[in-house]
Design a protein around this motif. Structure first.
Motif, PDB file in Angstrom:
ATOM      1  N   THR A   1       0.917  -1.191  -0.111  1.00  0.00           N
ATOM      2  CA  THR A   1      -0.120  -0.009  -0.148  1.00  0.00           C
ATOM      3  C   THR A   1       0.951   1.127   0.129  1.00  0.00           C
ATOM      4  OG1 THR A   1      -0.030   0.322   2.341  1.00  0.00           O
ATOM      5  CG2 THR A   1      -1.842  -1.365   1.395  1.00  0.00           C
ATOM      6  N   GLY A   2       0.266   2.411  -0.482  1.00  0.00           N
ATOM      7  CA  GLY A   2       1.247   3.621  -0.555  1.00  0.00           C
ATOM      8  C   GLY A   2       2.001   3.775  -1.694  1.00  0.00           C
ATOM      9  N   ALA A   3       1.940   2.855  -2.612  1.00  0.00           N
ATOM     10  CA  ALA A   3       2.904   3.316  -3.863  1.00  0.00           C
ATOM     11  C   ALA A   3       2.854   4.304  -4.590  1.00  0.00           C
ATOM     12  CB  ALA A   3       2.690   1.695  -4.704  1.00  0.00           C
ATOM     13  N   THR A   4       1.657   5.220  -4.269  1.00  0.00           N
ATOM     14  CA  THR A   4       1.720   6.489  -4.862  1.00  0.00           C
ATOM     15  C   THR A   4       2.823   7.575  -3.963  1.00  0.00           C
ATOM     16  OG1 THR A   4      -0.276   7.093  -4.087  1.00  0.00           O
ATOM     17  CG2 THR A   4      -0.400   6.150  -6.053  1.00  0.00           C
ATOM     18  N   GLY A   5       3.354   7.036  -3.114  1.00  0.00           N
ATOM     19  CA  GLY A   5       4.085   7.890  -2.092  1.00  0.00           C
ATOM     20  C   GLY A   5       5.574   7.493  -2.213  1.00  0.00           C
ATOM     21  N   MET A   6       6.354   8.256  -1.991  1.00  0.00           N
ATOM     22  CA  MET A   6       7.864   8.180  -2.019  1.00  0.00           C
ATOM     23  C   MET A   6       8.388   6.939  -1.484  1.00  0.00           C
ATOM     24  SD  MET A   6      11.152  10.554  -0.867  1.00  0.00           S
ATOM     25  CE  MET A   6      11.278   9.725   0.673  1.00  0.00           C
ATOM     26  N   VAL A   7       7.925   6.620  -0.206  1.00  0.00           N
ATOM     27  CA  VAL A   7       8.498   5.455   0.181  1.00  0.00           C
ATOM     28  C   VAL A   7       7.808   3.890  -0.187  1.00  0.00           C
ATOM     29  CG1 VAL A   7       8.377   3.980   2.635  1.00  0.00           C
ATOM     30  CG2 VAL A   7       8.493   6.633   2.605  1.00  0.00           C
TER      31      VAL A   7
ATOM     32  N   GLU B   1       6.549   3.757  -3.295  1.00  0.00           N
ATOM     33  CA  GLU B   1       7.173   3.542  -4.352  1.00  0.00           C
ATOM     34  C   GLU B   1       8.568   3.036  -4.486  1.00  0.00           C
ATOM     35  OE1 GLU B   1       8.096   6.324  -8.641  1.00  0.00           O
ATOM     36  OE2 GLU B   1       8.183   7.293  -6.633  1.00  0.00           O
ATOM     37  N   GLY B   2       9.336   3.365  -3.633  1.00  0.00           N
ATOM     38  CA  GLY B   2      10.660   2.805  -3.266  1.00  0.00           C
ATOM     39  C   GLY B   2      10.558   1.295  -2.874  1.00  0.00           C
ATOM     40  N   VAL B   3       9.728   1.069  -2.210  1.00  0.00           N
ATOM     41  CA  VAL B   3       9.557  -0.427  -1.719  1.00  0.00           C
ATOM     42  C   VAL B   3       9.078  -1.389  -3.047  1.00  0.00           C
ATOM     43  CG1 VAL B   3       8.351  -2.138  -0.279  1.00  0.00           C
ATOM     44  CG2 VAL B   3       9.305   0.127   0.744  1.00  0.00           C
ATOM     45  N   LEU B   4       8.279  -0.737  -3.608  1.00  0.00           N
ATOM     46  CA  LEU B   4       7.875  -1.265  -4.947  1.00  0.00           C
ATOM     47  C   LEU B   4       8.862  -1.518  -6.052  1.00  0.00           C
ATOM     48  CD1 LEU B   4       5.757  -2.215  -6.986  1.00  0.00           C
ATOM     49  CD2 LEU B   4       5.291   0.248  -7.688  1.00  0.00           C
ATOM     50  N   GLN B   5       9.575  -0.333  -6.058  1.00  0.00           N
ATOM     51  CA  GLN B   5      10.948  -0.574  -6.960  1.00  0.00           C
ATOM     52  C   GLN B   5      11.550  -1.597  -6.833  1.00  0.00           C
ATOM     53  OE1 GLN B   5      11.611   3.592  -6.943  1.00  0.00           O
ATOM     54  NE2 GLN B   5      11.517   3.709  -9.018  1.00  0.00           N
TER      55      GLN B   5
ATOM     56  N   MET C   1      15.102   8.771   4.151  1.00  0.00           N
ATOM     57  CA  MET C   1      15.285   7.719   3.242  1.00  0.00           C
ATOM     58  C   MET C   1      15.364   8.594   1.956  1.00  0.00           C
ATOM     59  SD  MET C   1      12.162   5.256   4.591  1.00  0.00           S
ATOM     60  CE  MET C   1      11.355   6.788   4.914  1.00  0.00           C
ATOM     61  N   LYS C   2      16.407   7.909   1.077  1.00  0.00           N
ATOM     62  CA  LYS C   2      16.579   8.449  -0.125  1.00  0.00           C
ATOM     63  C   LYS C   2      16.091   7.405  -1.324  1.00  0.00           C
ATOM     64  CE  LYS C   2      20.342   9.021  -3.508  1.00  0.00           C
ATOM     65  NZ  LYS C   2      21.890   9.079  -3.904  1.00  0.00           N
TER      66      LYS C   2
ATOM     67  N   PHE D   1      20.827   7.700   7.982  1.00  0.00           N
ATOM     68  CA  PHE D   1      20.447   7.961   6.422  1.00  0.00           C
ATOM     69  C   PHE D   1      20.425   6.752   5.426  1.00  0.00           C
ATOM     70  CE2 PHE D   1      22.360  11.848   8.027  1.00  0.00           C
ATOM     71  CZ  PHE D   1      21.310  12.762   7.495  1.00  0.00           C
ATOM     72  N   LEU D   2      19.144   6.178   5.141  1.00  0.00           N
ATOM     73  CA  LEU D   2      18.911   4.871   4.520  1.00  0.00           C
ATOM     74  C   LEU D   2      18.616   5.314   3.113  1.00  0.00           C
ATOM     75  CD1 LEU D   2      16.896   2.990   7.087  1.00  0.00           C
ATOM     76  CD2 LEU D   2      19.271   2.662   6.663  1.00  0.00           C
ATOM     77  N   THR D   3      18.825   4.261   2.162  1.00  0.00           N
ATOM     78  CA  THR D   3      18.110   4.339   1.062  1.00  0.00           C
ATOM     79  C   THR D   3      16.925   3.334   0.970  1.00  0.00           C
ATOM     80  OG1 THR D   3      19.310   2.418   0.075  1.00  0.00           O
ATOM     81  CG2 THR D   3      20.380   4.453  -0.151  1.00  0.00           C
ATOM     82  N   LEU D   4      15.851   3.935   0.039  1.00  0.00           N
ATOM     83  CA  LEU D   4      14.838   3.036  -0.094  1.00  0.00           C
ATOM     84  C   LEU D   4      15.030   1.701  -0.584  1.00  0.00           C
ATOM     85  CD1 LEU D   4      12.108   5.647  -0.825  1.00  0.00           C
ATOM     86  CD2 LEU D   4      12.124   4.210   1.078  1.00  0.00           C
ATOM     87  N   GLU D   5      16.020   1.517  -1.105  1.00  0.00           N
ATOM     88  CA  GLU D   5      16.532   0.164  -1.563  1.00  0.00           C
ATOM     89  C   GLU D   5      16.830  -0.742  -0.625  1.00  0.00           C
ATOM     90  OE1 GLU D   5      20.076  -2.257  -4.312  1.00  0.00           O
ATOM     91  OE2 GLU D   5      20.028   0.073  -3.838  1.00  0.00           O
ATOM     92  N   GLU D   6      17.307  -0.078   0.551  1.00  0.00           N
ATOM     93  CA  GLU D   6      17.604  -0.620   1.790  1.00  0.00           C
ATOM     94  C   GLU D   6      16.308  -1.346   2.575  1.00  0.00           C
ATOM     95  OE1 GLU D   6      22.017   0.630   3.011  1.00  0.00           O
ATOM     96  OE2 GLU D   6      20.565   2.035   3.238  1.00  0.00           O
ATOM     97  N   VAL D   7      15.635  -0.329   2.483  1.00  0.00           N
ATOM     98  CA  VAL D   7      14.137  -0.372   3.320  1.00  0.00           C
ATOM     99  C   VAL D   7      13.380  -1.534   2.666  1.00  0.00           C
ATOM    100  CG1 VAL D   7      12.023   0.510   4.006  1.00  0.00           C
ATOM    101  CG2 VAL D   7      14.211   1.867   4.222  1.00  0.00           C
ATOM    102  N   GLY D   8      13.381  -1.523   1.168  1.00  0.00           N
ATOM    103  CA  GLY D   8      12.661  -2.903   0.506  1.00  0.00           C
ATOM    104  C   GLY D   8      13.307  -4.015   0.704  1.00  0.00           C
TER     105      GLY D   8
END
Length: 220
Positions: free
Chosen positions: A8-14, A16-20, A154-155, A185-192
């Protein structure tokens, strides 16, 4: 092991990053997005359901069955909001959605994006942190395997579509600050990656601070 995930929330920055990350990660075989408006992505392993009201989920009940995890990235800033309004759009919304998943997929992994500084005593001065803390506390009471993620800054991915203009100057100097505090400072790649890894491997804690997220992003 390959997993099927709801985001959920893929239209937001976080979100979308998890989706990518999920799109490019071979350990994820199927993704279901649930949004109010389209995230604007197409992929062979991606499906999307658009709903008008996250408090009226009966129509999607059968469509969310048989998934391994939900990465709940839906959220809103508390700036300018009163506590009752913020509680409805944060606590009530998350518990309603998670409650449906607990009924349909008991025991599934539920990764909730909370935030650094969340107050699980529910008694602090900060309104947003109390509400997030209550949300974390009550999610843990459901028949789900809940992991509360508390990232700080998150970047996003380089080609992200959903970035607020105000964040772009900070993102541009991310590389200057990261070496001095790599776990803030995390990247959204790391969060995903961390979400995928806790789904597959589990984790010893159910509250993941930034250092835990960084650690789990590198788990093989």
């Amino acid at each position: 092991m390959k997993i099927k995930v709801i985001i959920t929330g893929a239209t937001g920055m976080v979100g979308e990053g998890v989706l990518q990350e999920c799109l490019q990660n071979d350990q994820v075989e199927k993704i279901l997005l649930i949004n109010r408006r389209s995230a604007g992505y197409q992929h062979s392993k991606l499906d999307e359901i658009l709903i008008n009201d996250f408090f009226d989920l009966e129509a999607i009940k059968n469509k969310v069955a048989n998934y391994d995890a939900c990465f709940f990235c839906l959220g809103i800033s508390s700036i300018g909001m009163k506590e009752p309004e913020y509680t409805k759009t944060t606590y009530d919304l998350a518990l309603n959605f998670a409650g449906l998943l607990a009924e349909v997929n008991p025991g599934m992994t539920f990764c909730y994006v909370s935030g650094a500084g969340t107050d699980t005593s529910e008694k602090g001065r900060s309104m947003w942190s109390r509400v997030k803390g209550k949300t974390e506390n009550d999610l843990q009471k459901l028949s789900l395997n809940v992991y509360n993620f508390r990232p700080a800054f998150m970047k996003p991915f380089k080609n992200a579509k959903h970035i607020k203009p105000a964040l772009k100057p900070i993102i541009s100097i991310f590389s200057l600050f990261r070496p001095f505090n790599p776990t803030y400072f995390l990247t959204l790649e790391e969060v995903g990656k961390a979400m995928i890894n806790v789904t597959i491997h589990g984790y010893s804690k159910h509250v993941l601070e930034t250092k835990d997220i960084a650690f789990m992003s590198s788990t093989k």
